[in-house]
Scaffold this active site. Sequence first.
Site, mmCIF file in Angstrom:
data_model
loop_
_atom_site.group_PDB
_atom_site.id
_atom_site.type_symbol
_atom_site.label_atom_id
_atom_site.label_comp_id
_atom_site.label_asym_id
_atom_site.label_seq_id
_atom_site.Cartn_x
_atom_site.Cartn_y
_atom_site.Cartn_z
ATOM 1 N N ASP A 225 0.823 -1.351 0.014
ATOM 2 C CA ASP A 225 0.113 0.072 -0.037
ATOM 3 C C ASP A 225 0.750 1.288 0.187
ATOM 4 O O ASP A 225 0.348 2.249 -0.688
ATOM 5 C CB ASP A 225 -0.908 0.097 1.230
ATOM 6 C CG ASP A 225 -1.708 -1.280 1.328
ATOM 7 O OD1 ASP A 225 -2.230 -1.688 0.404
ATOM 8 O OD2 ASP A 225 -2.078 -1.646 2.354
ATOM 9 N N HIS B 51 -5.203 -3.448 5.432
ATOM 10 C CA HIS B 51 -4.605 -3.900 4.191
ATOM 11 C C HIS B 51 -5.556 -4.593 3.203
ATOM 12 O O HIS B 51 -5.343 -5.447 2.348
ATOM 13 C CB HIS B 51 -3.450 -5.172 4.422
ATOM 14 C CG HIS B 51 -2.716 -5.393 2.956
ATOM 15 N ND1 HIS B 51 -2.323 -4.409 2.191
ATOM 16 C CD2 HIS B 51 -2.501 -6.579 2.341
ATOM 17 C CE1 HIS B 51 -1.558 -4.994 1.370
ATOM 18 N NE2 HIS B 51 -1.746 -6.419 1.418
#
Length: 327
Positions: A149, A177
């Site tokens: 990310d 996530h």
Amino acid sequence: MVKVVVCGAAGGIGQPLSLLLKQSDLITDLALFDVVNAPGVAADLSHINTKSTVTGHGKEDMDAALKGAHTVVIPAGVPRKPGMTRDDLFKINAGIVAGLAEGVAKNCPGAFVLVISNPVNSTVPIVAEVLKKHGVFNPKKVFGISTLDVVRSSRFVSEVKPSIDPKATRITVVGGHSGVTIVPLLSKIPGFVEGLSKEQMDALTYRIQYGGDEVVKAKDGAGSATLSMAYAGARFALTLLEATVAGKTGLVESSYVNLDADTESTAAFKAKHGLDYFALDVEFGKEGVQHILPLPEVSAYEQTLLDAAYPELKTNITKGASFVTSA
């Protein structure tokens, strides 16, 4: 001796991840475990002229693979396919991850455990609960790798503003996530958000949150984000080794961790939101988590994102933990 084990080493993430780890001089023994093809991948990698010895371990050889490990990286499991929800993934990957955590508890209870297998929001609590059952859980040593990310954020931001160097710009990403739990703190990039419209912010944030879908769709049934995930996983693992083996200080990565790893820093946050796990910037030390950096001041836009992330995270965490506790 520094032994690093990759569980799921013959897979789409496992192979390029193992290749990247083979390049590190901090690793002396690289053990590759998978239910199929691990000895072949190991034979291939073993010809690379770096210091580490590579061994391959098949389905019946998990104990030997894990025995005495310093660090265990877990990309094992099935990738997401088009139309597949993270719930579908959970049903398959939860059992795989729990089995590997059992192996860690038995063979290398003091190892650092780095979880890549999705859905990370739930698989990290699974690992923790299995280790707790065996009395060997150390919250400072279990990490959910949410680095992809961060990597995506740096790249996508540079595409919006080409003057930003994607390699030199590390963006803090907090929460979890998957989807709405991924909260990039773009307001912390000096002078970046001021020139953007809400539509641009929405589009960029959505792209960071759902970047995985972009890859799944582009691969058209042939897999998910494997190469970028391997890059992000290796970056995290090697940073951790720099701290725990080479003794470097001041190294920080975002990671999805158990907040008890630094109760002094997280107690108020944990009490307020009722969350045991959250992705924050983590400073590494010899024992893993040295310090969890507190959630920085966020913009009103980012607060809205966080408000959407908290309940989703709570559900994900409960689901993972109860997979073990109610079994």
